[in-house]
Design a protein around this motif. Structure first.
Motif, PDB file in Angstrom:
ATOM      1  N   LEU A 106       0.714  -1.097   0.208  1.00  0.00           N
ATOM      2  CA  LEU A 106       0.005  -0.011   0.047  1.00  0.00           C
ATOM      3  C   LEU A 106       0.812   1.217   0.055  1.00  0.00           C
ATOM      4  O   LEU A 106       1.966   1.442   0.982  1.00  0.00           O
ATOM      5  N   ARG A 107       0.774   2.236  -1.042  1.00  0.00           N
ATOM      6  CA  ARG A 107       1.463   3.263  -1.002  1.00  0.00           C
ATOM      7  C   ARG A 107       0.966   4.566  -1.120  1.00  0.00           C
ATOM      8  O   ARG A 107       1.679   5.632  -0.319  1.00  0.00           O
ATOM      9  N   HIS A 108      -0.286   4.739  -0.950  1.00  0.00           N
ATOM     10  CA  HIS A 108      -0.930   6.091  -0.979  1.00  0.00           C
ATOM     11  C   HIS A 108      -2.438   5.903  -0.543  1.00  0.00           C
ATOM     12  O   HIS A 108      -3.052   5.148  -1.263  1.00  0.00           O
ATOM     13  N   ILE A 109      -2.662   6.798   0.511  1.00  0.00           N
ATOM     14  CA  ILE A 109      -4.417   6.730   0.570  1.00  0.00           C
ATOM     15  C   ILE A 109      -4.565   8.192   1.032  1.00  0.00           C
ATOM     16  O   ILE A 109      -3.944   9.026   1.265  1.00  0.00           O
ATOM     17  N   HIS A 110      -5.889   8.483   0.004  1.00  0.00           N
ATOM     18  CA  HIS A 110      -6.394   9.564  -0.053  1.00  0.00           C
ATOM     19  C   HIS A 110      -7.769   9.831   0.750  1.00  0.00           C
ATOM     20  O   HIS A 110      -8.588   9.058   0.389  1.00  0.00           O
ATOM     21  N   VAL A 111      -7.891  10.584   1.726  1.00  0.00           N
ATOM     22  CA  VAL A 111      -9.109  10.873   2.469  1.00  0.00           C
ATOM     23  C   VAL A 111      -9.832  11.981   2.205  1.00  0.00           C
ATOM     24  O   VAL A 111      -9.132  13.232   2.021  1.00  0.00           O
ATOM     25  N   PHE A 112     -11.258  12.040   1.863  1.00  0.00           N
ATOM     26  CA  PHE A 112     -12.007  13.000   1.830  1.00  0.00           C
ATOM     27  C   PHE A 112     -12.528  13.631   3.111  1.00  0.00           C
ATOM     28  O   PHE A 112     -12.935  12.895   3.873  1.00  0.00           O
ATOM     29  N   HIS A 169      -4.970   3.008  10.229  1.00  0.00           N
ATOM     30  CA  HIS A 169      -4.996   4.201  10.907  1.00  0.00           C
ATOM     31  C   HIS A 169      -4.708   5.332  10.087  1.00  0.00           C
ATOM     32  O   HIS A 169      -3.724   5.478   9.492  1.00  0.00           O
ATOM     33  N   LEU A 170      -5.719   6.170   9.947  1.00  0.00           N
ATOM     34  CA  LEU A 170      -5.655   7.167   8.991  1.00  0.00           C
ATOM     35  C   LEU A 170      -5.391   8.601   9.636  1.00  0.00           C
ATOM     36  O   LEU A 170      -6.169   9.254   9.866  1.00  0.00           O
ATOM     37  N   THR A 171      -4.138   8.772   9.841  1.00  0.00           N
ATOM     38  CA  THR A 171      -3.686   9.831  10.722  1.00  0.00           C
ATOM     39  C   THR A 171      -3.331  11.043   9.523  1.00  0.00           C
ATOM     40  O   THR A 171      -2.074  11.124   9.030  1.00  0.00           O
ATOM     41  N   TYR A 211      -7.082   4.795  -2.844  1.00  0.00           N
ATOM     42  CA  TYR A 211      -5.803   4.069  -2.482  1.00  0.00           C
ATOM     43  C   TYR A 211      -5.157   3.734  -3.751  1.00  0.00           C
ATOM     44  O   TYR A 211      -5.716   3.195  -4.600  1.00  0.00           O
ATOM     45  N   TYR A 212      -3.805   3.776  -3.497  1.00  0.00           N
ATOM     46  CA  TYR A 212      -2.877   3.246  -4.785  1.00  0.00           C
ATOM     47  C   TYR A 212      -2.058   2.255  -3.999  1.00  0.00           C
ATOM     48  O   TYR A 212      -1.310   2.451  -2.995  1.00  0.00           O
TER      49      TYR A 212
END
Ligand SMILES: C[S@@+](CC[C@H](N)C(=O)[O-])C[C@H]1O[C@@H](n2cnc3c(N)ncnc32)[C@H](O)[C@@H]1O
Length: 505
Positions: free
Chosen positions: A220-226, A291-293, A245-246
């Motif tokens: 998992l490399r990238h997570i984008h949260v709205f 965990h989306l910090t 996510y990428y």
């Protein structure tokens, strides 16, 4: 030149206008706005000569079309592009065909060989058979790129779909997770995926198998949260919390994950941070929570919460969901207290950190009969801490706690309705100051922020509360001594927590 993705955005708006939201929900259909598709397409990193794209649940084809536009705009663009798109809705298939044709034209004009295939069939069944292992397994094609916004829909526990997936070793409760899981299986080694889905899979027991499966296959490399709940699919009125996510199909994990957050589709002003992998997926966490910090504020909450290490069972405290289920207990419920009834507590009874009962203005019943039929649903009166399971949109905090103080309400028995969780000691009340201190801690900004890192949905599950760490019993009792018959205001709650637990250790 008008971009194809922008043209498809007009198609999306017109489809949204002509088909009802209800019809589309039935097949889990929510079209991706062009701006989001364009952002998703930029997340792929590897440059390849031969590109094979899969778009399962393709809708009008906006995702693969945008990806093709993005790949072609690169300095070293591919020599060949193949697209495989799955879609079952006959209404969108003519648009999808048109999109494939337009992609063919664009590729031709750039001297890129192109082939596009639309498979009007159930992706789940097709992918299961293509990824089957064993004697008669067909060695099917694998993909270099997967881009998807899969259908969001619960999978019925009894359904044939559930059984099909189960036989394929996939245990999920929502269609989107099945789509992502199977898509990952269809990627070639080092293949890349970009997906937009609800963020509900990041925590919670139902998605545990999915998370562990995904994280073991993928890097998992990238997570984008709205950040905003409404904005991602704003004009489609979908109140989902989404993430993009990428990930790359390989077992080695990266040192860091890129976390970004935007307010709606304002991607240019995204806040981006690089976070060590082990801060997002804690080493040794068997549940593999993600965990989306997303901001410094949140990571400071992670750090501060790190000083609280006491699990609930060490405090002699348990948390459960209110056992009175309205539709099952209906015939025992009373609008107001009556002979032979005891208090019944709903979220509407929460006020200033305490349970206020009865509330005559509510439509909800205030009382439940105490009888042999209801005895298993009732508890002995005592000090309990209650939490709303669903916070309303107007509420600033997601975690809202209140003390049940028997001196304010009385009665020897009580009922807690199913929309609340309650903290107790083996089915009985807690020591008064422990209960008050626990409620203060749960009502702190720190706890709320930390909880949001875990939880993308507005629901506060007992499982999540069990998983949290708490101050020591002594600390909680000290906190409780500040609470009399009202919870102090937010600022004071936060100051008390800091003073008693963080400065003094
Ligand atoms: C969330 S929509 C997204 C559509 C498109 N990818 C987009 O981003 O605009 C999911 C799509 O999956 C399609 N779909 C639902 N169930 C499917 C299935 N079992 N197999 C293939 N497609 C399916 C729906 O018709 C819908 O068009």
């Amino acid at each position: 030149m008008v971009q194809l993705s922008n043209t498809l955005d007009d198609v999306r708006k017109s489809l949204n206008g002509t088909t009802s939201r209800q019809e589309r929900s039935k097949i889990g259909q929510f079209f991706t706005p062009a701006k989001i598709a364009q952002y998703m397409a930029t997340l792929f990193q590897q440059e390849r000569r031969e590109v094979r794209i899969i778009d399962p649940g393709a809708g009008t084809g906006v995702l693969f079309a945008t990806l093709i536009e993005t790949l072609i705009a690169k300095k070293h663009h591919p020599h060949s592009i193949k697209v495989t798109a799955y879609e079952i809705d006959n209404v969108v298939i003519p648009y999808l065909k048109e999109t494939v044709e337009r992609c063919r034209m664009i590729c031709m004009s750039e001297g890129i060989s192109f082939s596009g295939e639309i498979r009007c069939e159930n992706f789940i069944a097709a992918a299961v058979s293509q990824t089957e292992e064993g004697l008669f397994a067909v060695n099917n094609e694998r993909f270099t790129h997967a881009i998807l916004n899969p259908p969001y829909k619960k999978i019925n526990g009894e359904s044939a779909m559930r059984q099909l997936l189960y036989n394929a070793g996939i245990e999920v409760s929502n269609l989107y997770a099945a789509f992502v899981w199977l898509t990952v299986r269809l990627l070639e080694p080092s293949g890349e995926i970009v997906a937009i889905t609800p963020r509900s899979f990041c925590n919670g027991p139902y998605f545990r198998r999915f998370r562990t499966g995904l994280l073991s296959m993928m890097s998992l490399r990238h997570i984008h949260v709205f950040e905003s709940r409404k904005k991602a699919f704003g004009d489609d009125n979908v109140l989902q919390e989404n993430v993009i996510y990428y990930a790359i199909k390989k077992k080695e994990k990266p040192g860091n994950i890129l976390l970004s957050v935007s307010d709606g589709t304002d991607f240019d002003n995204s806040m981006v941070r690089t976070v060590p992998y082990e801060q997002i997926i804690l080493p040794g966490d068997r549940d593999a929570f993600i965990h989306l910090t997303v901001s410094d504020e949140y990571s400071s909450a992670m750090e501060r919460m790190g000083s609280f290490t006491t699990p609930l069972d060490k405090l002699g405290v348990e948390v459960s969901t209110g056992p009175v289920v309205e539709f099952r207990a209906r015939k025992y419920l009373h609008k107001l207290s009556d002979k032979g009834t005891v208090p019944l507590i709903y979220p509407c009874h929460f006020k200033d950190g305490f349970i206020r009962w009865p509330i005559e203005s509510t439509k909800k019943p205030n009382a439940i009969e105490a009888s042999p039929h209801t005895k298993d649903m009732l508890l002995k009166a005592g000090y309990y801490v209650l939490i709303k399971r669903f916070s309303s949109k107007e509420e600033r905090r997601r975690v809202v706690a209140a003390v049940y103080d028997p001196n304010l309400i009385g009665d020897s028995l009580i009922g807690f309705e199913n929309h609340v969780n309650y903290f107790h000691n083996k089915g009985k009340g807690l020591a008064p100051n422990l209960a008050k201190g626990l409620a203060l801690f749960l009502n702190s900004t720190l706890f709320d922020r930390y909880f949001r890192i875990f939880s993308g949905h507005t629901q506060v599950n007992a499982t999540d509360l069990r998983k949290m760490r708490y101050p020591t019993r002594d600390q909680l009792i000290r906190l409780g001594s500040y609470v009399k018959h009202h919870m102090p205001d937010q600022k004071t709650v936060d100051l008390i927590l800091k003073k008693e637990c963080e400065n003094n250790g």
